[in-house]
Design a protein around this motif. Structure first.
Motif: not given
Length: 46
Positions: A23-33
């Motif tokens: 899971v790319p970092g930017e995808v994980y960041d968007a998930y958390e947002r």
């Protein structure tokens, strides 16, 4: 719905239900947002 799907991609391998996927970092960041914004109705245990 997609937030719940991504949660399963992240969590199910830990439980032995699926193979691990990157899971790319930017995808994980968007998930958390999205979680912080309240998109949590389809999460495991909800």
């Amino acid at each position: 719905m997609l937030v719940g799907d991504l949660q399963r991609v992240i969590e199910y391998p830990k439980l032995g239900f699926a193979v691990e996927q990157d899971v790319p970092g930017e995808v994980y960041d968007a998930y958390e947002r999205l979680l912080r914004a309240g998109f949590d109705s389809r999460l495991i245990g909800s």
